[in-house]
Design an enzyme around this catalytic site. Sequence first.
Site, short mmCIF file in Angstrom:
data_model
loop_
_atom_site.label_atom_id
_atom_site.label_comp_id
_atom_site.label_asym_id
_atom_site.label_seq_id
_atom_site.Cartn_x
_atom_site.Cartn_y
_atom_site.Cartn_z
N LEU A 20 0.83 -1.19 0.00
CA LEU A 20 0.00 0.00 0.00
C LEU A 20 0.87 1.25 0.00
CD1 LEU A 20 -2.79 1.32 0.15
CD2 LEU A 20 -2.59 1.27 2.63
N TYR A 21 2.00 1.19 0.71
CA TYR A 21 2.92 2.32 0.70
C TYR A 21 3.33 2.65 -0.73
CZ TYR A 21 7.37 4.82 1.02
OH TYR A 21 8.38 5.72 0.85
N ALA A 22 3.72 1.62 -1.48
CA ALA A 22 4.12 1.83 -2.88
C ALA A 22 2.97 2.39 -3.69
CB ALA A 22 4.60 0.52 -3.47
#
Length: 440
Positions: A251-253
């Site tokens: 999700l960070y990416a």
Amino acid sequence: MKLSSSHMDNIPSTPGKFKMEKGSYVHRFRWHYSTLAKLTFWSFVFMGLIVVFFFKSPSASLPNSIPSDLSRRSLKTSSWGGPGWEKRVKSSAKIRSPNGLSVLVTGAAGFVGTHVSAALKRRGDGVLGLDNFNNYYDPSLKRARQDLLERSGIFIVEGDINDVVLLKKLFEVVSFTHVMHLAAQAGVRYAMENPNSYVHSNIAGLVNVLEVCKNANPQPAIVWASSSSVYGLNTKIPFSEKDRTDQPASLYAATKKAGEEIAHTYNHIYGLSLTGLRFFTVYGPWGRPDMAYFFFTRDILKGKSISIFEGANHGTVARDFTYIDDIVKGCLGALDTAEKSTGSGGKKKGNAQLRVFNLGNTSPVPVSDLVSILERLLKVKAKRMVMKLPRNGDVPFTHANISYAQREFGYKPTTDLQTGLKKFVKWYLSYYGSGKKNDH
């Protein structure tokens, strides 16, 4: 609260067939009374739930309570405003060299933010910091960085990038030529615990910064932190800016990739000059405690076992470790070559610059080799536990192609991992001591 459909919808349009007899009025009265009673009952239930919700909501809780979701923390984390405050803001942002820049650095108390702010100040640029000092990791480390910067004349405003009123005020006090937007929710694995904080900071926060910048007059040029994580499941190496970035592994990416698309939109519609920097595993003194090299050092000194991941079929997990000083050179190069935005008052007047660069070291190193270097520097044998790479968003390897940044502003990393880790360990032992008595 709201019913999914009107309570009255559950009552047939024709309640029943009645003969107009003597008792029919009594029957109809009973039906209306029953309906009214039910409506009254549910009204009291809903009112009760509203009252319970109000008194249990975070806004009604005790002032000292801390919300578990960082994305819901109060935006106004500290008081600001007033003549004294404005004087400090102006003094910090004052340009002290010919052709210098006036830069707003968001996330200034962060790892990269601290080093970039200090480098800008050293060369005579005006620098104003902004940070919300959240507790994703030990806030005392951020406060120590703040003290370091304030000794060099850099004022860090305590506030959140989602506080639009504060952002607008900063631009009213100072006509920033550039914004170095480094504030973000970092970390690949934490996204599985608190996904909302990533949307709150990396997407909503970025939009707020761009909204304020687009309406500023003049508009500043913006350099912001993307991530090498956007390459996700890409298997082509080394990673090039032209490679696909539509397969995020975390999700960070995904939020960083979304940021790049949002940047494109604001560049296209409003004429904002935007440069994205894809950082590759930054390390060094004053680093982040959630990074492997940092907590490996801590745990090796404490005699704790460390987990070393391996890929499928015992494959090597490697990272393109990039020393902080090299990253700083890349950030300053991007700022110095950023062209002016072309909009005014939120209206585009011409095409504006839009760029994205890899900032890496171009020399991926297996994580097992990183541990070996730390063992030699710390003079302590690590207790290694080799484990399979979990499905938590981590990727097996990263490797940067930096030819674009080299061509545009002469980016050339010069610090190998052995040299960089030696500097980190020296700082770590100076800051924490042996580490055996410190939990951080």
